[in-house]
Design a protein around this motif. Sequence first.
Motif, mmCIF file in Angstrom:
data_model
loop_
_atom_site.group_PDB
_atom_site.id
_atom_site.type_symbol
_atom_site.label_atom_id
_atom_site.label_comp_id
_atom_site.label_asym_id
_atom_site.label_seq_id
_atom_site.Cartn_x
_atom_site.Cartn_y
_atom_site.Cartn_z
ATOM 1 N N ARG A 12 8.907 -2.308 10.969
ATOM 2 C CA ARG A 12 8.069 -1.266 11.581
ATOM 3 C C ARG A 12 8.155 -0.041 10.685
ATOM 4 O O ARG A 12 9.205 0.562 10.551
ATOM 5 C CB ARG A 12 8.555 -0.941 12.985
ATOM 6 N N ASP A 44 0.851 6.956 12.198
ATOM 7 C CA ASP A 44 0.631 5.511 12.121
ATOM 8 C C ASP A 44 1.943 4.743 12.073
ATOM 9 O O ASP A 44 2.848 5.091 11.315
ATOM 10 C CB ASP A 44 -0.178 5.152 10.860
ATOM 11 N N ILE A 69 2.979 0.888 11.294
ATOM 12 C CA ILE A 69 2.488 -0.394 10.794
ATOM 13 C C ILE A 69 3.587 -1.417 11.030
ATOM 14 O O ILE A 69 4.760 -1.157 10.753
ATOM 15 C CB ILE A 69 2.125 -0.298 9.296
ATOM 16 N N ARG A 70 3.198 -2.574 11.538
ATOM 17 C CA ARG A 70 4.173 -3.627 11.846
ATOM 18 C C ARG A 70 3.910 -4.842 10.982
ATOM 19 O O ARG A 70 2.767 -5.244 10.795
ATOM 20 C CB ARG A 70 4.074 -4.000 13.317
ATOM 21 N N GLY A 71 4.993 -5.395 10.478
ATOM 22 C CA GLY A 71 4.901 -6.607 9.674
ATOM 23 C C GLY A 71 4.951 -6.297 8.184
ATOM 24 O O GLY A 71 4.295 -5.388 7.706
ATOM 25 N N ARG A 72 5.775 -7.056 7.484
ATOM 26 C CA ARG A 72 6.011 -6.808 6.060
ATOM 27 C C ARG A 72 4.733 -6.848 5.233
ATOM 28 O O ARG A 72 4.505 -5.980 4.388
ATOM 29 C CB ARG A 72 7.030 -7.829 5.545
ATOM 30 N N THR A 73 3.857 -7.806 5.457
ATOM 31 C CA THR A 73 2.628 -7.928 4.665
ATOM 32 C C THR A 73 1.733 -6.717 4.869
ATOM 33 O O THR A 73 1.208 -6.154 3.900
ATOM 34 C CB THR A 73 1.881 -9.219 5.027
ATOM 35 N N ARG A 74 1.575 -6.283 6.113
ATOM 36 C CA ARG A 74 0.746 -5.103 6.397
ATOM 37 C C ARG A 74 1.373 -3.833 5.816
ATOM 38 O O ARG A 74 0.672 -2.955 5.309
ATOM 39 C CB ARG A 74 0.542 -4.950 7.894
ATOM 40 N N VAL A 75 2.691 -3.743 5.908
ATOM 41 C CA VAL A 75 3.381 -2.564 5.357
ATOM 42 C C VAL A 75 3.216 -2.518 3.845
ATOM 43 O O VAL A 75 2.937 -1.459 3.282
ATOM 44 C CB VAL A 75 4.869 -2.559 5.759
ATOM 45 N N ALA A 80 0.769 -3.653 2.085
ATOM 46 C CA ALA A 80 -0.607 -3.223 1.822
ATOM 47 C C ALA A 80 -0.748 -1.716 2.051
ATOM 48 O O ALA A 80 -1.397 -1.013 1.270
ATOM 49 C CB ALA A 80 -1.585 -3.988 2.700
ATOM 50 N N HIS A 81 -0.118 -1.212 3.096
ATOM 51 C CA HIS A 81 -0.164 0.221 3.386
ATOM 52 C C HIS A 81 0.514 1.021 2.272
ATOM 53 O O HIS A 81 -0.016 2.037 1.815
ATOM 54 C CB HIS A 81 0.520 0.515 4.726
#
Length: 89
Positions: free
Chosen positions: A29, A35, A37-43, A45-46
Amino acid sequence: MDPAVRDVLDTLAREDYAALRPLLHPYLRWTDGPDTIRGRTRVLAHIAANPTSAPPVSYELRDGQIYRWTVPTEEPSATSDGAQDTALD
């Protein structure tokens, strides 16, 4: 400073996202301002879109990986608060 945090900061500074991936918990997290963001892949990308290398305000480790991370907010400059200089000549 915790070695895990130091390792993350080093990889963030180098923008080495491949090396960053195993340092982050899969259910990470990441809070950046309003904001979360949850999840390693989404983080990842962020982070690629919003690079940072500042130490976290807070963090949590789980299984030796970063589980929670709060990015410090940028402080507004003293002149951006809407106040105007009204000094008399």
